[in-house]
Enzyme design. Structure first.
Site, PDB file in Angstrom:
ATOM      1  N   GLU A 165       0.807  -1.232   0.000  1.00  0.00           N
ATOM      2  CA  GLU A 165       0.000   0.000   0.000  1.00  0.00           C
ATOM      3  C   GLU A 165       0.839   1.281   0.000  1.00  0.00           C
ATOM      4  O   GLU A 165       0.325   2.372   0.205  1.00  0.00           O
ATOM      5  CB  GLU A 165      -0.958   0.008   1.207  1.00  0.00           C
ATOM      6  CG  GLU A 165      -2.369  -0.424   0.895  1.00  0.00           C
ATOM      7  CD  GLU A 165      -2.578  -1.882   0.498  1.00  0.00           C
ATOM      8  OE1 GLU A 165      -1.611  -2.674   0.511  1.00  0.00           O
ATOM      9  OE2 GLU A 165      -3.699  -2.213   0.126  1.00  0.00           O
ATOM     10  N   TYR A 167       3.408   2.025   2.078  1.00  0.00           N
ATOM     11  CA  TYR A 167       3.989   2.401   3.365  1.00  0.00           C
ATOM     12  C   TYR A 167       5.493   2.071   3.377  1.00  0.00           C
ATOM     13  O   TYR A 167       6.023   1.579   2.386  1.00  0.00           O
ATOM     14  CB  TYR A 167       3.270   1.676   4.508  1.00  0.00           C
ATOM     15  CG  TYR A 167       1.835   2.118   4.693  1.00  0.00           C
ATOM     16  CD1 TYR A 167       1.533   3.422   5.100  1.00  0.00           C
ATOM     17  CD2 TYR A 167       0.766   1.261   4.452  1.00  0.00           C
ATOM     18  CE1 TYR A 167       0.216   3.836   5.272  1.00  0.00           C
ATOM     19  CE2 TYR A 167      -0.554   1.672   4.622  1.00  0.00           C
ATOM     20  CZ  TYR A 167      -0.820   2.956   5.032  1.00  0.00           C
ATOM     21  OH  TYR A 167      -2.113   3.373   5.200  1.00  0.00           O
ATOM     22  N   ARG A 215       2.243  -8.899   4.426  1.00  0.00           N
ATOM     23  CA  ARG A 215       1.355  -8.292   3.402  1.00  0.00           C
ATOM     24  C   ARG A 215       2.239  -7.802   2.268  1.00  0.00           C
ATOM     25  O   ARG A 215       3.004  -6.844   2.418  1.00  0.00           O
ATOM     26  CB  ARG A 215       0.571  -7.136   4.031  1.00  0.00           C
ATOM     27  CG  ARG A 215      -0.470  -6.529   3.106  1.00  0.00           C
ATOM     28  CD  ARG A 215      -1.854  -7.019   3.452  1.00  0.00           C
ATOM     29  NE  ARG A 215      -2.830  -6.493   2.506  1.00  0.00           N
ATOM     30  CZ  ARG A 215      -3.689  -5.523   2.789  1.00  0.00           C
ATOM     31  NH1 ARG A 215      -3.693  -4.969   3.986  1.00  0.00           N
ATOM     32  NH2 ARG A 215      -4.553  -5.109   1.887  1.00  0.00           N
ATOM     33  N   HIS A 253      -1.527   3.827  -1.925  1.00  0.00           N
ATOM     34  CA  HIS A 253      -2.604   4.788  -1.672  1.00  0.00           C
ATOM     35  C   HIS A 253      -2.607   5.921  -2.700  1.00  0.00           C
ATOM     36  O   HIS A 253      -3.629   6.542  -2.933  1.00  0.00           O
ATOM     37  CB  HIS A 253      -2.504   5.372  -0.263  1.00  0.00           C
ATOM     38  CG  HIS A 253      -2.918   4.383   0.792  1.00  0.00           C
ATOM     39  ND1 HIS A 253      -4.024   3.584   0.676  1.00  0.00           N
ATOM     40  CD2 HIS A 253      -2.359   4.050   1.975  1.00  0.00           C
ATOM     41  CE1 HIS A 253      -4.137   2.817   1.735  1.00  0.00           C
ATOM     42  NE2 HIS A 253      -3.129   3.069   2.541  1.00  0.00           N
ATOM     43  N   GLN A 340     -18.340   5.096   2.907  1.00  0.00           N
ATOM     44  CA  GLN A 340     -18.875   6.338   3.482  1.00  0.00           C
ATOM     45  C   GLN A 340     -18.713   6.457   4.990  1.00  0.00           C
ATOM     46  O   GLN A 340     -18.477   7.546   5.490  1.00  0.00           O
ATOM     47  CB  GLN A 340     -20.356   6.482   3.101  1.00  0.00           C
ATOM     48  CG  GLN A 340     -20.562   6.884   1.667  1.00  0.00           C
ATOM     49  CD  GLN A 340     -22.023   6.922   1.273  1.00  0.00           C
ATOM     50  OE1 GLN A 340     -22.429   6.238   0.343  1.00  0.00           O
ATOM     51  NE2 GLN A 340     -22.828   7.710   1.959  1.00  0.00           N
TER      52      GLN A 340
END
Ligand code: FAD
Ligand code: NAP
Ligand code: SF4
Length: 672
Positions: A165, A167, A215, A253, A340
């Site tokens: 992701e 990081y 991961r 991201h 949301q």
């Protein structure tokens, strides 16, 4: 047996997991304060009770430098352990298992102390990270190891090392962010030393009987990421270093390809995990947009992965696994991937919850307990607010009648479900149909409720959930039959020409634009078509999995208009708005702000843009100009002295969404 692959045990050597369901890591906002760990414990305990075999906490930092944000959750000192023991104790008491995710945010850290392999700022954070020295790299590896040892002491069953992701670990692996020339950078072999050393030294420190999930970023989706050979080599090295399980990470991201929103096809990235099968012998976990048991079962049956990870779906329904196992999948409250109440909240520094399950992360506060006095209650309007209220009232033992003038339950969700990429809304309607039946709510469809019938009905209390009325706009020619409302398009299915202007660029204006430009069936139903449109290389021949996007030609030419200045769509939701804007851009939709509506005639729609006149040569105009509360009935009943509650759009239409409607309906019902 239902879903035999999903409920097959998985032997990890020192432990046998009862099924293949992993609850993936999800930041809830409760990780950051010691005082919130009782709430977090209740949240995990409920999910352990629900039958998931292994859970992973939200990211916990191994150091202050690794914080996601100032004072974010970390496990660096012995005195941090007691709060974590609350989680592990609560989960073990329910017979569950839990790993702690070690997340060093690297240059995504939203604070001035952030560090990275090189001094390169990310496009999504305002802070430029400090480049770690060689000693700093060694110290950081030590931080991971210490954190894992503390987690073991705190009772966790294992850790997940967050390597994807975008990081810190991912930053070391990718040339995009690692410009070092020392032992930790330069070529692919040296760039991947950092994660391999973390896993190797962690395994040495924790011994054999402790789970280490790694991961792995299998598809970076940003320029300067890894190629497939590098990813497979890293996976093998991670296995050799002592990992027990490899979990899939998809996309940094900062990637401009959506990876988890509702318009991503279900299991739309399981093919990436499958590609790694055969490269390693430890279990592989597939992730992203897996939300129902049939999808999960297919992934496992087809050999694409050994486990499936779901994070948001277990926020939506803690009992997901037990329901699937018992053959009650139709009772699952399905995650609609809207973001949301979960991710959008986290990005706003608010506690996460779930649009379809407001109890998520509020388990200790929002309780649904048997009513002390059983009442006769009418709920008028079976939209999200009314459905949630009626079902919760029924659950508490009240005698509930739910009335709607429409022929089906769901209110505006029946329009939302037609939007390409919002097919998941069907699932919410299916869920409520069953839940209303299970809670013995008397559902009366095709009935217009009026004050007289309600007064004569002998109800102790009435809940008005009558929703909204679309706002009308008036200008010369606005009464022409070619000027439509969004309900003409979505409810009455009136034909729409090849060139269309949409008045109003809010959530509904964007949705109607997507409805008008997409060709049926929706791209969300076809992984190959969707990846082609977004530029994802399913052959994985291209570095980072990126190739030029090939959007399909739009079904119509559309103009999307708003009166206010600025970029249309700027107020759409944080984590999903960019996807809607990018979709319409790819479909060549013209988006205009500072528009004045002058008139409509046979030439088209006459507008001004920043004062300059223009004629849009459109055959139809669709008005999506917001909504007004529909509360006449409430006012009449109140005037007649009845005990009335007003919820959802009938209460306040401005900035209404289903999150507020369901939350308000549930909260009211838990208190009556
Ligand atoms: P409604 O859904 O409007 O329901 C009101 C119900 O009351 C209707 O079924 C109506 O028939 C009934 N009723 C009214 N008067 C009477 C009467 N006198 N007697 C009997 N029945 C009556 N929200 C999101 O959060 N996320 C989204 O992605 C999203 N997408 C959307 C896409 C579209 C195209 C649309 C139109 C809406 C979308 N929304 C979305 C908004 C969301 O659907 C609404 O906020 C939500 O439905 C409001 O719920 P409600 O229960 O207050 O009202
Ligand atoms: P909205 O978001 O309030 O947008 C209304 C649009 O109409 C705005 O662009 C507004 O912009 C314009 N407008 C308002 N009054 C007008 C007037 N008198 N004449 C001309 N234009 C006017 O409302 P909506 O799109 O109807 O959506 C309703 C609710 O459903 C929203 O609260 C939204 O959050 C929710 N929803 C959410 C999603 C989602 O994905 N989360 C999707 C759909 C709907 P100008 O005033 O600048 O012209
Ligand atoms: Fe899923 Fe939406 Fe709930 Fe998040 S808020 S868990 S995306 S349904």
């Amino acid at each position: 047996m239902n879903y035999p692959n999903l409920f097959a045990p998985l032997d990890l050597g020192h432990v046998i997991l009862p099924n293949r369901i992993l609850m993936g890591s999800m930041h809830t906002g409760l990780e950051d304060k010691a005082g919130d760990y009782d709430k977090l414990a209740a949240y995990f305990a409920e999910r352990a009770r629900g039958g998931v075999s292994l859970m992973v906490t939200g990211g916990i930092s191994p150091s202050i430098e690794g914080w996601l944000k100032p004072f974010g959750g970390r496990l660096t000192m012995p005195w941090h352990k007691p709060r974590h023991r609350k989680l592990t104790g609560a989960v073990h008491a329910e017979g569950g298992r839990i790993c702690m995710q070690i997340l060093h945010a690297g240059r995504y850290g939203y604070h001035p102390l952030s560090v990275a392999p090189s001094r390169i700022r990310s496009p999504i954070t305002p802070f430029t990270p400090r480049a770690l020295s060689a000693r700093g790299v060694e110290r950081t590896i030590g931080d991971f190891v210490r954190c894992a040892r503390l987690a073991q002491d705190a009772g966790y069953d294992g850790v997940e090392v967050m390597g994807s992701e975008g990081y810190l670990i991912n930053e070391f692996i990718a040339a995009r962010t690692n410009r070092r020339n020392d032992a930790w950078g330069g070529d692919a072999a040296r760039r991947m030393r950092f994660p391999v050393e973390i896993v190797r030294r962690t395994r040495e420190a924790v011994g054999r009987d402790f789970i280490i999930i790694y991961r792995l970023s299998m598809l970076d989706l940003v320029n300067g990421g890894q190629d497939w050979n590098e990813i497979a080599t890293l996976a093998r090295a991670i296995e050799a270093a002592g990992a027990s399980i490899i979990n899939t990470g998809i996309g940094w991201h900062e990637a401009r390809v959506p990876t988890i929103v509702t318009s991503v096809p279900r299991a739309g990235f399981a093919w990436v995990t499958q590609k790694l099968k055969g490269e390693v012998t430890i279990p592989l976990v597939a992730t992203n947009r897996i939300n129902m048991p049939d999808v999960a079962e297919r992934i496992l049956a087809d050999g694409e992965a050994d486990m499936v990870s779901m994070a948001r779906p277990l926020l939506a329904d803690p009992a997901w696994a037990n329901k699937a196992k018992a053959g009650r999948s139709e009772r699952i409250n399905t995650c609609i991937a809207c973001n949301q109440a979960c991710l959008d909240h986290v990005f706003q520094n608010k506690r996460a919850s779930c649009l379809v399950n407001p109890r998520a992360c509020h388990e200790t506060e929002l309780k649904v307990e048997p009513a002390s006095v059983r009442k006769r209650i009418a709920v008028v309007g079976a939209g999200p607010a009314g459905m949630a209220c009626a079902a919760t009232l029924g659950e508490r033992g009240h005698a509930v009648t739910l009335i709607d003038q429409a022929s089906e339950i769901g209110g505006q969700f029946n329009y939302a479900k037609q939007i390409p990429g919002k097919e998941e809304f069907h699932e919410t309607l299916r869920y409520f149909r069953h839940r209303l039946a299970d809670t013995c709510v008397d559902v009366r469809l095709g009935q217009v409720a009026d004050a007289a019938s309600l007064r004569a009905g002998g109800h102790d209390e009435v809940v008005i959930a009558t929703g909204i009325t679309p706002r009308h706009v008036s200008f010369p020619g606005s009464d022409d039959p070619r000027v439509l409302g969004y309900l003409d398009v979505l409810a009455r299915h009136q034909p729409v020409g090849a060139r269309v202007a949409i008045i109003g660029a809010g959530g509904i204006g964007f949705d109607v634009a997507e409805f008008l430009v997409e060709h049926a069936p929706s791209p969300t139903t076809d992984v190959a078509r969707w990846t082609r449109e977004w530029g994802v290389d399913m052959q994985l021949r291209q570095r980072s999995g990126l190739q030029p996007p090939q959007p399909e030609a739009p079904a119509r030419q559309v103009w999307l208009l708003q009166r206010s200045e600025g970029r249309p769509g700027a107020r759409l939701n944080k984590t999903t708005g960019w996807v809607h804007r990018a979709t319409l851009k790819a479909k060549q939709v013209t988006m205009l702000g500072k528009v004045g509506y002058e008139r409509f005639d046979d030439q088209g729609l006459h507008i001004t843009v920043d004062g300059e006149p223009q004629i849009l040569p459109v055959e139809h105009v669709v008005v999506c100009a917001g909504q007004e509360p529909n509360r006449r009935l409430a006012d009449e009943l109140m005037a007649a002295g009845m005990k009335v509650h007003v919820i959802g759009g009938a209460d306040v239409a401005a900035e209404l969404d289903a999150k507020r409607a369901i939350d308000q309906g549930t909260r009211l019902a838990s208190a009556i």
